[in-house]
Design a protein around this motif. Structure first.
Motif, mmCIF file in Angstrom:
data_model
loop_
_atom_site.group_PDB
_atom_site.id
_atom_site.type_symbol
_atom_site.label_atom_id
_atom_site.label_comp_id
_atom_site.label_asym_id
_atom_site.label_seq_id
_atom_site.Cartn_x
_atom_site.Cartn_y
_atom_site.Cartn_z
ATOM 1 N N ALA A 181 0.841 -1.203 0.000
ATOM 2 C CA ALA A 181 0.000 0.000 0.000
ATOM 3 C C ALA A 181 0.875 1.253 0.000
ATOM 4 C CB ALA A 181 -0.928 0.004 1.210
ATOM 5 N N PHE A 182 1.915 1.244 0.810
ATOM 6 C CA PHE A 182 2.837 2.385 0.839
ATOM 7 C C PHE A 182 3.555 2.543 -0.500
ATOM 8 C CE2 PHE A 182 2.981 1.669 5.592
ATOM 9 C CZ PHE A 182 2.392 2.877 5.922
ATOM 10 N N ILE A 183 4.030 1.428 -1.046
ATOM 11 C CA ILE A 183 4.776 1.487 -2.311
ATOM 12 C C ILE A 183 3.860 1.934 -3.453
ATOM 13 C CG2 ILE A 183 6.008 0.107 -4.033
ATOM 14 C CD1 ILE A 183 7.073 -1.607 -1.709
ATOM 15 N N GLY A 184 2.691 1.339 -3.567
ATOM 16 C CA GLY A 184 1.764 1.684 -4.646
ATOM 17 C C GLY A 184 1.340 3.141 -4.611
ATOM 18 N N LEU A 226 10.192 -2.144 -6.716
ATOM 19 C CA LEU A 226 10.104 -2.388 -5.277
ATOM 20 C C LEU A 226 9.127 -3.499 -4.899
ATOM 21 C CD1 LEU A 226 10.287 1.252 -3.881
ATOM 22 C CD2 LEU A 226 11.902 -0.603 -3.420
ATOM 23 N N ILE A 227 8.060 -3.695 -5.663
ATOM 24 C CA ILE A 227 7.092 -4.748 -5.306
ATOM 25 C C ILE A 227 7.741 -6.138 -5.353
ATOM 26 C CG2 ILE A 227 5.005 -5.969 -6.069
ATOM 27 C CD1 ILE A 227 4.399 -3.509 -4.431
ATOM 28 N N ILE A 408 9.452 13.974 -0.585
ATOM 29 C CA ILE A 408 8.038 13.713 -0.877
ATOM 30 C C ILE A 408 7.807 12.229 -1.148
ATOM 31 C CG2 ILE A 408 6.083 14.311 -2.355
ATOM 32 C CD1 ILE A 408 7.566 16.946 -2.997
ATOM 33 N N PHE A 409 8.691 11.622 -1.946
ATOM 34 C CA PHE A 409 8.563 10.191 -2.212
ATOM 35 C C PHE A 409 8.763 9.373 -0.944
ATOM 36 C CE2 PHE A 409 9.016 11.193 -6.745
ATOM 37 C CZ PHE A 409 8.186 10.243 -7.315
ATOM 38 N N THR A 410 9.775 9.718 -0.158
ATOM 39 C CA THR A 410 10.140 8.890 0.988
ATOM 40 C C THR A 410 9.256 9.148 2.199
ATOM 41 O OG1 THR A 410 12.402 9.012 0.145
ATOM 42 C CG2 THR A 410 12.137 8.069 2.303
ATOM 43 N N ALA A 411 8.431 10.184 2.158
ATOM 44 C CA ALA A 411 7.465 10.394 3.248
ATOM 45 C C ALA A 411 6.500 9.220 3.344
ATOM 46 C CB ALA A 411 6.699 11.695 3.035
ATOM 47 N N SER A 412 6.370 8.440 2.261
ATOM 48 C CA SER A 412 5.501 7.253 2.261
ATOM 49 C C SER A 412 6.244 5.999 2.688
ATOM 50 C CB SER A 412 4.915 7.034 0.864
ATOM 51 O OG SER A 412 4.035 8.075 0.508
ATOM 52 N N CYS A 413 7.547 6.096 2.893
ATOM 53 C CA CYS A 413 8.348 4.923 3.272
ATOM 54 C C CYS A 413 8.263 4.739 4.787
ATOM 55 C CB CYS A 413 9.797 5.117 2.823
ATOM 56 S SG CYS A 413 10.855 3.668 3.071
#
Length: 467
Positions: A181-184, A226-227, A408-413
């Motif tokens: 979910a985080f990656i998608g 990443l998936i 911004i991208f890594t805020a979801s990591c």
């Protein structure tokens, strides 16, 4: 409210209040304005309240707005003006989309179709769940995407009589759904409110704009890489104790039935919105991403279409999330206006001008991953990191996009510990412990930083986002 919850909330409030007054009465730094100093005290207090949930998240969000006027870091008009941003309305529109998709059962239809292709092999089922979660999360909020696939996963685990805490397959399935979910969510700007909020903050701070399609040129390769990496890592840490399940839930596939009229209408509207989002790459002034989302959400309720009612849709709107996003945006812009962001940069990243861009991106991405230990809420990570990073980039003569996009991208990591709202959905079911996420999450985070760094250095210049 239980005594334990009351005690925990009281402790959080006391810690936040103590931190507020401690910072407030410290000497003001020479290079920081008094308004910035007072804003720092308020921001730290609000962060503690958000992270500990000592107060309900919406209540802390209201405090963040009124508090700016109270401490004199901004007028109430300024604070409330910064609260309402395009992010607020974009997220509101996406809540409408998610509710309509769920109500017409399009999400379940897609999920069952994908499961019908995986067979009974538990390794393939895990991969199907992760791909499905990532696809749904790429155009919807991570929370409903995770909740949908978790519900399907729980059905399989109960069917096989696999108990929470004792099943590796249950553990890896729940972890896989969360991580996917985080990656998608980074595949498209629409995949998460974190993305849109970060992009709006970047533009508001003078860091530049990233069109929808150019974001996808970075996000989709990250998801595609990443998936499978995450799937492989999870299986290495927690190999399933069963190789096959007894019955494939996809055999009872409702997707074999004809599409309903409502489903057809939703697909046409959503498909049109996605096409317009992509076209906005060439016509950014005429086709604003938020404007398209808002108009698309209105179309669902037009006479003759009417795939849902506002009464039903409003039940699925996360008003608490909307309030927090507005509050975080307001504090982020105030940190720019008061000079707090610039001061943080000079204090933490002093001497960064002599570091190569490669190591800067790695350091920023790694720091953003690790800050989730203390700030597990994505929008707050953006508010804390983006203003100072944009200021840093300007100070050292680097394109702000090159250093702010990794934030911004890594805020979801956020899969080192299940502290984010998305992870808490699956964690609450008891199939994995908090520490079970740490080690595979750490390995996947390393790959995240490596892949993102490569894309920043290769793809971003090729897209023309930096000179």
């Amino acid at each position: 409210m239980s005594i334990q919850k009351t005690t925990s909330s009281l402790k959080g409030c006391i810690i936040a209040l103590a931190a507020f007054f401690l910072i407030l009465f410290l000497p003001v730094a020479d290079s920081l304005s008094s308004e910035g100093h007072r804003l720092m005290a308020l921001t730290v207090a609000c962060l503690i309240l958000w992270v500990t949930e000592a107060l309900p998240i919406p209540v802390t969000s209201i405090l963040a707005i009124g508090g700016q006027a109270l401490v004199g870091s901004a007028t109430l008009r300024q604070a409330s003006s910064n609260f309402i941003s395009p992010v607020f309305f974009f997220v509101l529109a996406m809540f409408v989309f998610a509710a309509v998709v769920r109500e017409t059962k399009l999400d379940s239809r897609f999920a069952q179709w994908l499961l019908s292709k995986s067979g009974t092999d538990t390794r393939k089922i895990l991969l199907a769940f992760m791909i499905g979660t990532a696809v749904v999360s790429s155009v919807m909020s991570d929370v409903p995407a995770c909740a949908l696939w978790m519900a399907l996963g729980l059905g399989i685990l109960q069917q096989e009589n696999l108990k929470p805490g004792s099943s590796n397959f249950g553990k890896v399935l729940m972890l896989g759904i969360t991580i996917a979910a985080f990656i998608g969510g980074i595949a498209t700007p629409a995949g998460s409110s974190i993305n849109i909020m970060g992009l709006v903050m970047l533009a508001d701070l003078g860091g530049g704009e990233v069109p929808f399609l150019k974001w996808m040129a970075i996000g989709i390769p990250m998801v595609v890489l990443l998936i499978p990496i995450s799937w492989f890592v999870l299986l290495k840490f927690f190999p399933p104790e069963i190789s096959n399940i007894s019955e494939n839930p996809g055999e009872k596939d409702p997707s074999k039935e004809p599409f309903s009229t409502g489903q057809k209408k939703v697909m046409v509207i959503f498909g049109t919105v996605i096409i317009l989002w992509i076209l906005s790459n060439w016509y950014p002034k005429a086709l604003d991403v938020t404007m398209i989302a808002l108009i698309g959400s209105v179309v669902f309720f037009l006479p003759g279409i009417g795939v849902s009612t506002w009464k039903e849709v409003s039940k699925g709107i996360g008003w608490d999330i909307l309030l927090m996003i507005g509050a975080v945006s307001s504090i982020g812009l105030a940190s720019r206006d008061t000079g707090l962001a610039t001061w943080v940069v000079s204090s933490i990243f002093d001497g960064a001008g002599g570091i190569s861009v490669l190591w800067l991106i790695i350091a920023i991405s790694t720091f953003t991953v690790l800050i989730h230990f203390v700030v597990p809420i994505g929008p707050v990570v953006n508010a804390v990191m983006i203003p100072p990073i944009v200021a840093l980039a300007i100070a050292i003569g680097q394109p702000p996009i090159l250093l702010a996009l990794p934030v911004i991208f890594t805020a979801s990591c956020a899969f080192l510990l299940p502290l984010d709202a998305v992870a808490l959905i699956t964690y609450s079911k008891g199939y994995y412990r908090m520490t079970d996420m740490l080690w595979p999450g750490l390995v996947i985070s390393v790959f995240w930083v490596i892949i993102l760094t490569a894309l920043m250095l290769v793809v971003v210049p090729w897209l023309g986002l930096v000179p």
